[in-house]
Design a protein around this motif. Structure first.
Motif, mmCIF file in Angstrom:
data_model
loop_
_atom_site.group_PDB
_atom_site.id
_atom_site.type_symbol
_atom_site.label_atom_id
_atom_site.label_comp_id
_atom_site.label_asym_id
_atom_site.label_seq_id
_atom_site.Cartn_x
_atom_site.Cartn_y
_atom_site.Cartn_z
ATOM 1 N N PRO A 1 0.835 -1.209 0.000
ATOM 2 C CA PRO A 1 0.000 0.000 0.000
ATOM 3 C C PRO A 1 0.870 1.260 0.000
ATOM 4 O O PRO A 1 2.050 1.236 0.375
ATOM 5 N N VAL A 2 0.267 2.375 -0.380
ATOM 6 C CA VAL A 2 1.016 3.581 -0.717
ATOM 7 C C VAL A 2 1.866 4.127 0.430
ATOM 8 O O VAL A 2 2.980 4.609 0.199
ATOM 9 N N ALA B 1 -9.527 8.471 3.094
ATOM 10 C CA ALA B 1 -9.819 9.521 2.114
ATOM 11 C C ALA B 1 -8.636 10.468 1.968
ATOM 12 O O ALA B 1 -8.291 10.887 0.850
ATOM 13 N N VAL B 2 -8.009 10.815 3.085
ATOM 14 C CA VAL B 2 -6.827 11.682 3.034
ATOM 15 C C VAL B 2 -5.699 11.002 2.256
ATOM 16 O O VAL B 2 -5.024 11.632 1.424
ATOM 17 N N VAL B 3 -5.496 9.698 2.510
ATOM 18 C CA VAL B 3 -4.459 8.956 1.805
ATOM 19 C C VAL B 3 -4.761 8.899 0.304
ATOM 20 O O VAL B 3 -3.874 9.127 -0.540
ATOM 21 N N THR C 1 -2.478 10.698 -2.574
ATOM 22 C CA THR C 1 -1.868 9.875 -3.619
ATOM 23 C C THR C 1 -2.293 10.337 -5.006
ATOM 24 O O THR C 1 -1.477 10.397 -5.941
ATOM 25 N N TYR C 2 -3.560 10.674 -5.145
ATOM 26 C CA TYR C 2 -4.062 11.152 -6.446
ATOM 27 C C TYR C 2 -3.374 12.455 -6.841
ATOM 28 O O TYR C 2 -2.930 12.617 -7.987
ATOM 29 N N GLY D 1 -2.400 7.904 -8.525
ATOM 30 C CA GLY D 1 -3.747 7.358 -8.446
ATOM 31 C C GLY D 1 -3.935 6.045 -9.171
ATOM 32 O O GLY D 1 -4.619 5.143 -8.677
ATOM 33 N N LYS D 2 -3.308 5.892 -10.344
ATOM 34 C CA LYS D 2 -3.539 4.688 -11.140
ATOM 35 C C LYS D 2 -2.878 3.449 -10.540
ATOM 36 O O LYS D 2 -3.179 2.320 -10.938
ATOM 37 N N TYR D 3 -1.962 3.655 -9.585
ATOM 38 C CA TYR D 3 -1.300 2.523 -8.943
ATOM 39 C C TYR D 3 -1.848 2.229 -7.552
ATOM 40 O O TYR D 3 -1.395 1.297 -6.887
#
Length: 416
Positions: A70-71, A200-202, A206-207, A212-214
């Motif tokens: 995860p990111v 939502a913050v994460v 990330t977006y 975002g696409k990953y």
């Protein structure tokens, strides 16, 4: 077995920090044997490559994607590179040491100044065996965060949820602890809202950063992998490989840097493990709901549920990497702090699991992948102990439901 003077010394909060220093300095010295040559150890080499490549999968064609995690895992992975690649392992070790120190401080201060001492010593002994994995994997980052969250859960479940949500966006396994909190606490709506807000913050961050696409690659990146060698359900194929039956073998999956078992039915088992994993999680959740409605003590039910869910995440997992054992330590430490007498059995089981895992990795992993029968027996013993631990947690949950105790405990007070 110790003289009274030694028992008195080990019972003092200050003694724990001497133990903490000895254990962490040992692993720091051991890791420095790699650092002085500008190299890394175990998975930290993969982390260093990701940090140098800038986390862009397009720049790592043919290699494992950094988005297999995860990111938020990328934050410590990148942070460890701030002083350059030659000292990457040292910086990674220092990050984990700082997190462990924070968790140890919270475990042994305030209301846990006495009850946290023995669990702290248990943790240090556990680290002696699991440090070779804990100091070289993302699990070493998440474990102290989850431990602090579990200690917070008693009086501040929303703070615990924030910490667990962050940890889940580093490595998925802390979700096994979030689920029991949601089920047991009367503040479940606020807990769910808090988790959604953190996520939502994460997602937004990330977006905006262009990733975002990953974002959800970690859910699908390893979906096609087979049964990993160490997984509990891989045990039959390990022994088939030992006796060279049915063309069974143990071999590397180079695409994802994993060692897997191959043989009759292995592919079908790998395909079925995902729905079986989800079914096990659902059954565990339903058992917690049933026990709660039967009047089980909430704080103990939460801890037993966390152990049951986390152990299920390991037993019914087709991956089963040795570092997964680290997932169980925060739950057992929190349980020992809550009630040493009740939790000494799972603590002993987990220590035995840690010792057998240490024999597997780093000591004799090469003989294991070459189907050595002695190491196959050690791995089988470790897997049996995991199943026994899962059985213990299920049985204890049922006992809590059948013999409800008076409503008490800090978690209940917070829920009210």
């Amino acid at each position: 077995m110790l003289p009274p003077a030694a028992v008195a010394w080990f019972s003092r909060p200050a003694s724990v920090w001497w133990g903490f220093a000895v254990v962490h300095l040992y692993f720091l010295a051991w890791m420095m044997s790699f650092v002085i040559h500008g190299t890394t150890f175990s998975d930290t080499e993969q982390y260093r490559q990701w940090a140098l490549a800038g986390f862009n999968p397009a720049d790592m064609e043919g290699s494992i994607s950094p988005w297999v995690y995860p990111v938020l895992a990328q934050i410590p992975i990148f942070l460890a590179n701030v002083a350059g690649p030659d000292v990457y392992l040292l910086m990674w070790m220092l990050i984990i040491t700082a997190l462990n120190a924070g968790a140890m401080l919270y475990l042994t201060r305030g209301p846990r100044r006495r009850t946290g001492i023995a669990p702290a010593w248990w943790w240090l002994v556990f680290l002696i065996f699991m440090g070779y994995l804990g100091f070289a994997r993302v699990e070493g980052i998440t474990a102290p965060i989850v431990l602090v969250a579990l200690l917070f859960a008693a009086r501040r479940p929303l703070v615990a949820t924030v910490l667990l949500s962050i940890a889940t966006w580093i490595k998925v396994w802390p979700a096994a602890v979030i689920a029991p909190i949601v089920i047991v606490s009367r503040k479940r709506v606020k807990i769910i809202a808090t988790g959604v807000l953190v996520s939502a913050v994460v997602l937004l961050g990330t977006y905006l950063a262009g990733g975002g696409k990953y974002l959800f690659d970690f859910l699908t990146n390893q979906g096609e992998r087979g049964m990993q060698l160490e997984a509990t359900f891989s045990t039959p194929w390990v022994w088939l490989s030992v006796f060279h039956l049915g063309g069974s073998k143990i071999a590397d999956n180079l695409a994802i840097n994993s060692t897997e078992v191959y043989g009759p039915g292995a592919s079908a088992a790998a395909f079925l493990m995902q729905p079986l994993f989800l079914l096990a999680a659902l059954v565990a959740a339903l058992l917690l709901v049933w026990a709660l409605h039967q009047g089980a003590e909430r704080e103990e039910l939460f801890l037993e549920g966390a152990l049951m869910m986390t152990t299920a995440f390991i037993v019914f997992n087709k991956v089963g990497s040795p570092q997964f054992i680290i997932w169980l330590a925060p739950v057992v430490i929190a349980g020992l702090t809550h009630d040493w007498a009740r939790w000494k059995v799972p603590a002993a089981l987990l220590m035995a699991i840690a010792i057998t895992t240490f024999v597997i990795y780093p000591l004799f992993y090469t003989p294991l992948i070459h189907a050595n029968p002695v190491m196959a027996a050690v791995l089988s013993t470790r897997n049996v102990l995991l199943v026994v631990l899962l059985y213990w947690s299920v049985r204890r949950t049922v006992e809590l439901a059948r013999r409800p105790r008076p409503v008490s405990g800090a978690l209940t007070a917070a829920a009210n």
